[in-house]
Design a protein around this motif. Sequence first.
Motif, mmCIF file in Angstrom:
data_model
loop_
_atom_site.group_PDB
_atom_site.id
_atom_site.type_symbol
_atom_site.label_atom_id
_atom_site.label_comp_id
_atom_site.label_asym_id
_atom_site.label_seq_id
_atom_site.Cartn_x
_atom_site.Cartn_y
_atom_site.Cartn_z
ATOM 1 N N ARG A 117 0.374 -1.126 -29.777
ATOM 2 C CA ARG A 117 0.876 0.024 -30.536
ATOM 3 C C ARG A 117 -0.039 1.237 -30.382
ATOM 4 N N ALA A 122 2.563 3.928 -29.427
ATOM 5 C CA ALA A 122 2.482 5.096 -30.308
ATOM 6 C C ALA A 122 2.288 6.404 -29.524
ATOM 7 N N PRO A 123 1.352 6.458 -28.545
ATOM 8 C CA PRO A 123 1.231 7.709 -27.778
ATOM 9 C C PRO A 123 2.515 8.071 -27.039
ATOM 10 N N SER A 125 5.560 7.328 -27.904
ATOM 11 C CA SER A 125 6.584 7.764 -28.858
ATOM 12 C C SER A 125 6.281 9.147 -29.408
ATOM 13 N N SER A 126 4.988 9.414 -29.628
ATOM 14 C CA SER A 126 4.660 10.665 -30.317
ATOM 15 C C SER A 126 4.523 11.840 -29.363
ATOM 16 N N ILE A 127 4.167 11.579 -28.097
ATOM 17 C CA ILE A 127 3.913 12.712 -27.194
ATOM 18 C C ILE A 127 5.089 12.963 -26.260
ATOM 19 N N ARG A 129 8.678 13.317 -25.066
ATOM 20 C CA ARG A 129 9.977 13.533 -25.713
ATOM 21 C C ARG A 129 11.135 13.231 -24.765
ATOM 22 N N HIS A 134 11.779 7.274 -24.191
ATOM 23 C CA HIS A 134 12.107 6.716 -25.507
ATOM 24 C C HIS A 134 12.973 5.478 -25.367
ATOM 25 N N ALA A 199 -4.744 11.980 -28.277
ATOM 26 C CA ALA A 199 -3.845 11.106 -29.037
ATOM 27 C C ALA A 199 -4.585 9.916 -29.638
ATOM 28 N N THR A 202 -6.544 11.046 -32.881
ATOM 29 C CA THR A 202 -5.875 11.541 -34.094
ATOM 30 C C THR A 202 -5.603 10.422 -35.080
ATOM 31 N N LYS A 204 -4.680 10.339 -39.655
ATOM 32 C CA LYS A 204 -3.970 11.117 -40.671
ATOM 33 C C LYS A 204 -4.667 12.447 -40.939
#
Lengths: 322, 235, 67
Positions: A117, A122-123, A125-127, A129, A134, A199, A202, A204
């Motif tokens: 993850r 996670a990277p 999914s978050s970076i 697009r 996806h 990434a 980072t 919260k």
Amino acid sequence: MRRGRRPLSADPYREWKGGYRSYDLIKEFSIAFGVVLAITLVLTILFSSPDEKPTTIKQWSRSDPVDFVTTAVSELDGTSGTATYGPPYNHNGPGQHMWFIRPQKWLGVSHPIDTARDYVLAPLSSINRQPAVHSAVSTYEHASSKQQAAWTTAYSNALGKAKVGPGDSVTIPSGSYGPVPIMMSSLLGIAQTGGLDGALLTSKQFYQTDYTKPLLFMADGSVLANRAQAEHLLGDQWGMMNETGSFPGQSWLWLYTFWYQIKPFSTSANADILVMTIMGALSLAFILVPLIPGVRDIPRWIPVYKLIWRDHYRELARAGRT
Amino acid sequence: MTIISPKPAPPRRRSWTLAVRERAVGAWPPEKLLADEQPSYVSSWIYVFGVLSLAALLVCIGSGLVLTLKGPAWWHDTGVGLFFNSLHLWSVELFFFFLVIHLWGKFWMAAWRGGRVRTWVTGALAFLVSIPTALTGYVSQQNFDSQWISTQAKDAMNSAGIGAFFNLMNFGQMYSYHILVLPAVVIVLVIGHVLLVRKHGVVPPFEAGKKSQRRRPRQSRSKPRPESARDAPRA
Amino acid sequence: MSHPGRARSVRFMAAIFNLNHHAGYVHWHFFQMSWPNLIVIITMLVVFALAIALPFPRSHQPAEEQP
């Protein structure tokens, strides 16, 4: 006073009742400070200090993309060093132990890391697009663990024949790898632009001071170890006491690093806890030297003191003759 | 209106403050704390390594303070920063260099004799605490050295359970330890060590105590001292 | 981010002897040590020996004569 206990005043070494000589404490300290400052300045001017630039994930993914992707796949399928480490990062390993003593396990998972993850899913999914990425992540996440393992194992094996293509991309022979190639090429792209360095830092919060995740990720690859080997910094090269370049390092760690070079420690899976225990015991013995019979008598048996105090003994002898 | 009583002041009551003051002044009267004499047997170069270690520690703290004032990234980018970083590195090397020779000297003198065990223990502890102080400095450098040392040394910390609360890869935590927590411990130990040396004095030579107690000096060319000071061992 | 004048400034502070190259190593069975570390340790031993062996300059004001 208790019966049988020698009065303190009977200890001949407690108080000196012989001669004294005048002495200037502040002058001595001032001279010592001046001398040490001068030596430090001379060493600084002569040699300066080392500062080898840190490795970034961006550099690593560009200079050795195959190693980067190989490491990323091992994080995804849970076979990397960090993924199988155990406490304090996860529950996937037992940790080191000595007999029944398992402090690593007892203190638990204090810095949780889910390598799949945190380093890959996670990277991505978050970076990234892009719908294709996806979709690939979604396909991977919804597949059975058996299917996931089949894809990553096939992909890992194929990486042995990987070639570095244009733009530092990684090409491998075709095979049934499922969504893994799309995920990996996307992650490589993110890493090569420097996005993964950020990434992995980072959390919260806005401000960051904890480099555990990016450092463990790089340590799972061979980028740091290759640099370290060239600099003679590996554990089996007595590297703990070495410094980059030709500077002296932490030479005071010689005994600590010594144990790692000899059996059984050099081949033990529990070397760290064994060496830590030995050094802990030796440190305690060092503190308690004055209380350990035998050790505290060595200075009496090997009379270096006769040299140190030769002026004093000479005066005593002369006084005895006259 | 002030009333002046002709009655004598009542006897002073024992207070904690008074007790601490009396103990401190008893243990470290000024002539002992800043002695201007030392025993005649203190006559060897080996005696200078304690004060050299202390001086190196001060250079180390001074250069470290400058680096702290400018922040952890400054020294990578400026020549002056690199200069102070170099002073810091070499003062650390000198600190351990002098400290180890001091330690060897004190071992061969069996300097723990005559009620000086605590002097040895505080010195040994100061040496041992200096090691993680240096280690946290190495991992706070923000260069390849820090990356490699932190990822390697973590295994030893983790195996002993220390890694659960002392994370070498957490720069913020290591920096705090390096610039505040561990230096504070070293400084407290060194102050305690020096105070104990002032209190108990330098250890007399082997077998010399009894002989010299029998023979009081016939004449002294050093200046006469008050009796209270004469009983005090000197360093 | 490069800093204007940084290169010149850092070069100005550069060392007289450049130690930014790989060190030599003494390798004997399991023993492996870099020359810089070995020099430090040997110097320590030499300084310790000299500290004990060299005569300490006596004060002009000698201690009390022992009878």
